[in-house]
Design a protein around this motif. Structure first.
Motif, mmCIF file in Angstrom:
data_model
loop_
_atom_site.group_PDB
_atom_site.id
_atom_site.type_symbol
_atom_site.label_atom_id
_atom_site.label_comp_id
_atom_site.label_asym_id
_atom_site.label_seq_id
_atom_site.Cartn_x
_atom_site.Cartn_y
_atom_site.Cartn_z
ATOM 1 N N UNK A 67 0.825 -1.192 0.000
ATOM 2 C CA UNK A 67 0.000 0.000 0.000
ATOM 3 C C UNK A 67 0.872 1.261 0.000
ATOM 4 N N UNK A 68 0.453 2.257 -0.777
ATOM 5 C CA UNK A 68 1.082 3.568 -0.734
ATOM 6 C C UNK A 68 2.527 3.617 -1.165
ATOM 7 N N UNK A 69 2.962 2.678 -1.991
ATOM 8 C CA UNK A 69 4.378 2.581 -2.318
ATOM 9 C C UNK A 69 4.863 3.451 -3.463
ATOM 10 N N UNK A 70 3.946 4.118 -4.179
ATOM 11 C CA UNK A 70 4.349 4.882 -5.371
ATOM 12 C C UNK A 70 3.746 6.278 -5.338
ATOM 13 N N UNK A 71 4.555 7.281 -5.694
ATOM 14 C CA UNK A 71 3.996 8.631 -5.743
ATOM 15 C C UNK A 71 3.490 8.997 -7.135
ATOM 16 N N UNK A 72 3.702 8.106 -8.114
ATOM 17 C CA UNK A 72 3.108 8.286 -9.437
ATOM 18 C C UNK A 72 2.810 6.920 -10.044
ATOM 19 N N UNK A 73 1.593 6.748 -10.532
ATOM 20 C CA UNK A 73 1.220 5.572 -11.314
ATOM 21 C C UNK A 73 0.884 6.061 -12.715
ATOM 22 N N UNK A 74 1.503 5.425 -13.710
ATOM 23 C CA UNK A 74 1.341 5.807 -15.108
ATOM 24 C C UNK A 74 0.740 4.658 -15.908
ATOM 25 N N UNK A 75 -0.045 5.010 -16.922
ATOM 26 C CA UNK A 75 -0.549 3.982 -17.837
ATOM 27 C C UNK A 75 -0.834 4.636 -19.179
ATOM 28 N N UNK A 76 -0.118 4.210 -20.211
ATOM 29 C CA UNK A 76 -0.338 4.733 -21.557
ATOM 30 C C UNK A 76 -1.128 3.734 -22.384
ATOM 31 N N UNK A 77 -2.346 4.122 -22.756
ATOM 32 C CA UNK A 77 -3.205 3.330 -23.642
ATOM 33 C C UNK A 77 -3.343 1.882 -23.160
ATOM 34 N N UNK A 78 -3.489 1.727 -21.848
ATOM 35 C CA UNK A 78 -3.664 0.395 -21.288
ATOM 36 C C UNK A 78 -4.988 0.185 -20.587
ATOM 37 N N UNK A 79 -5.615 1.270 -20.098
ATOM 38 C CA UNK A 79 -6.829 1.108 -19.295
ATOM 39 C C UNK A 79 -7.962 0.495 -20.108
ATOM 40 N N UNK A 80 -7.949 0.672 -21.428
ATOM 41 C CA UNK A 80 -9.009 0.108 -22.265
ATOM 42 C C UNK A 80 -9.009 -1.419 -22.237
ATOM 43 N N UNK A 81 -7.855 -2.009 -21.881
ATOM 44 C CA UNK A 81 -7.719 -3.466 -21.893
ATOM 45 C C UNK A 81 -8.083 -4.112 -20.558
ATOM 46 N N UNK A 82 -8.313 -3.309 -19.509
ATOM 47 C CA UNK A 82 -8.626 -3.883 -18.203
ATOM 48 C C UNK A 82 -10.059 -4.415 -18.201
ATOM 49 N N UNK A 83 -10.267 -5.693 -17.894
ATOM 50 C CA UNK A 83 -11.628 -6.234 -17.891
ATOM 51 C C UNK A 83 -12.544 -5.544 -16.877
ATOM 52 N N UNK A 84 -11.989 -5.187 -15.709
ATOM 53 C CA UNK A 84 -12.755 -4.519 -14.657
ATOM 54 C C UNK A 84 -12.004 -3.244 -14.290
ATOM 55 N N UNK A 85 -12.356 -2.153 -14.944
ATOM 56 C CA UNK A 85 -11.590 -0.919 -14.745
ATOM 57 C C UNK A 85 -11.710 -0.364 -13.334
ATOM 58 N N UNK A 86 -12.908 -0.310 -12.730
ATOM 59 C CA UNK A 86 -12.959 0.171 -11.346
ATOM 60 C C UNK A 86 -12.088 -0.658 -10.400
ATOM 61 N N UNK A 87 -12.004 -1.964 -10.639
ATOM 62 C CA UNK A 87 -11.144 -2.807 -9.793
ATOM 63 C C UNK A 87 -9.677 -2.444 -9.986
ATOM 64 N N UNK A 88 -9.279 -2.188 -11.240
ATOM 65 C CA UNK A 88 -7.895 -1.783 -11.502
ATOM 66 C C UNK A 88 -7.611 -0.423 -10.882
ATOM 67 N N UNK A 89 -8.552 0.499 -11.015
ATOM 68 C CA UNK A 89 -8.355 1.826 -10.431
ATOM 69 C C UNK A 89 -8.302 1.751 -8.901
ATOM 70 N N UNK A 90 -9.058 0.824 -8.316
ATOM 71 C CA UNK A 90 -8.998 0.644 -6.863
ATOM 72 C C UNK A 90 -7.617 0.160 -6.435
ATOM 73 N N UNK A 91 -6.996 -0.676 -7.271
ATOM 74 C CA UNK A 91 -5.633 -1.115 -6.981
ATOM 75 C C UNK A 91 -4.648 0.049 -7.119
ATOM 76 N N UNK A 92 -4.873 0.896 -8.114
ATOM 77 C CA UNK A 92 -4.050 2.099 -8.238
ATOM 78 C C UNK A 92 -4.182 2.941 -6.978
#
Length: 255
Positions: A90-115
């Motif tokens: 938890x809380x290990x990164x001060x920046x999370x980046x994703x270029x043209x990848x979010x469209x491929x996440x089957x469950x985007x809210x779940x991925x964003x919750x992990x972010x």
């Protein structure tokens, strides 16, 4: 596929936006960065050039992409990881980046919750997604050529996935459902420059999931030739330039 993707598509479609996203990231002066869906590392390299002091962990779900990316950009720490189940504290990164990848996440809210979980309290989540198919000169030309060459049987991959998450209101709802606040939304159009329309057609036909649908046909060779010719007819011969539109988002924890 990674080799064809890197050779024919990355310099044209992804390099311009990688430079933009890296400049935005550099302005945030990150120390610890997590990249999701890093592919072969085009954004990873741009980021490490823009912020050489940052510690960067680059991840992708596809182990083949991770192998290709780690060979291409060894300055980053490469890990195979599912964005919906990130193997980080938890809380290990001060920046999370994703270029043209979010469209491929089957469950985007779940991925964003992990972010949200791995993002430091004052951290930022910076990502982009393609606009509608019609706003992308190369992708639209390829899809039209594919549909003309495979009437009734053309794969809808480009329409359904890369260009299937284009509504900022939907993105905002997904981000906020994960407990993050969407801070900025910017539409951005950049030019892609290719050595030829045929090169881009080759990239799509051999470096994306479209390749499987074409490969299984008895007339695969004829289809590939037809698509390449029709795309060239649309874009012209020799080096070609086309506009490409995306939306860039920044999110953070609620104040």
């Amino acid at each position: 596929m990674p080799e064809a993707y890197e050779r024919h598509l990355v310099p044209v479609l992804f390099q311009p936006f990688a430079e933009d996203l890296a400049a935005r990231a550099a302005a945030l002066r990150p120390r610890t960065v997590l990249e999701l869906a890093a592919g072969t590392g085009v954004l990873t390299s741009a980021l490490l050039t823009a912020v050489p002091t940052a510690s960067v962990v680059a991840t992708d779900l596809n182990e083949t992409m991770v192998a290709a990316g780690s060979a291409r950009e060894p300055r980053a720490d490469w890990r195979q990881a599912d964005a919906q189940r990130l193997p980080f504290e938890d809380g290990g990164f001060d920046l999370v980046l994703c270029q043209f990848g979010v469209m491929f996440f089957p469950d985007r809210p779940a991925a964003y919750a992990e972010v949200s979980r791995v993002l430091a309290p004052q951290g930022r989540f910076l990502f982009n997604s393609w606009g509608p198919l019609a706003s992308h000169g190369f992708d639209a030309a390829f899809q039209a050529a594919l549909e003309e060459s495979m009437p009734g049987g053309a794969p809808a991959f480009l329409k359904d996935v890369p260009h299937g998450y284009t509504d900022p209101a939907q993105v905002a709802a997904d981000v906020e459902a994960a407990g993050l606040t969407l801070a900025t939304v910017q539409e951005l159009t950049l030019d892609g420059v290719a050595e030829s329309a045929a090169s881009v057609a080759t990239g799509f036909l051999t470096g994306t999931p479209v390749s499987a649908a074409v490969h299984d046909r008895e007339d695969a060779r004829a289809v590939r030739a037809a698509v390449t010719q029709k795309m060239t007819d649309r874009l012209g011969t020799g080096p070609v330039t086309a506009p490409m539109t995306a939306t860039v988002y920044t999110a953070h924890h609620p104040a």
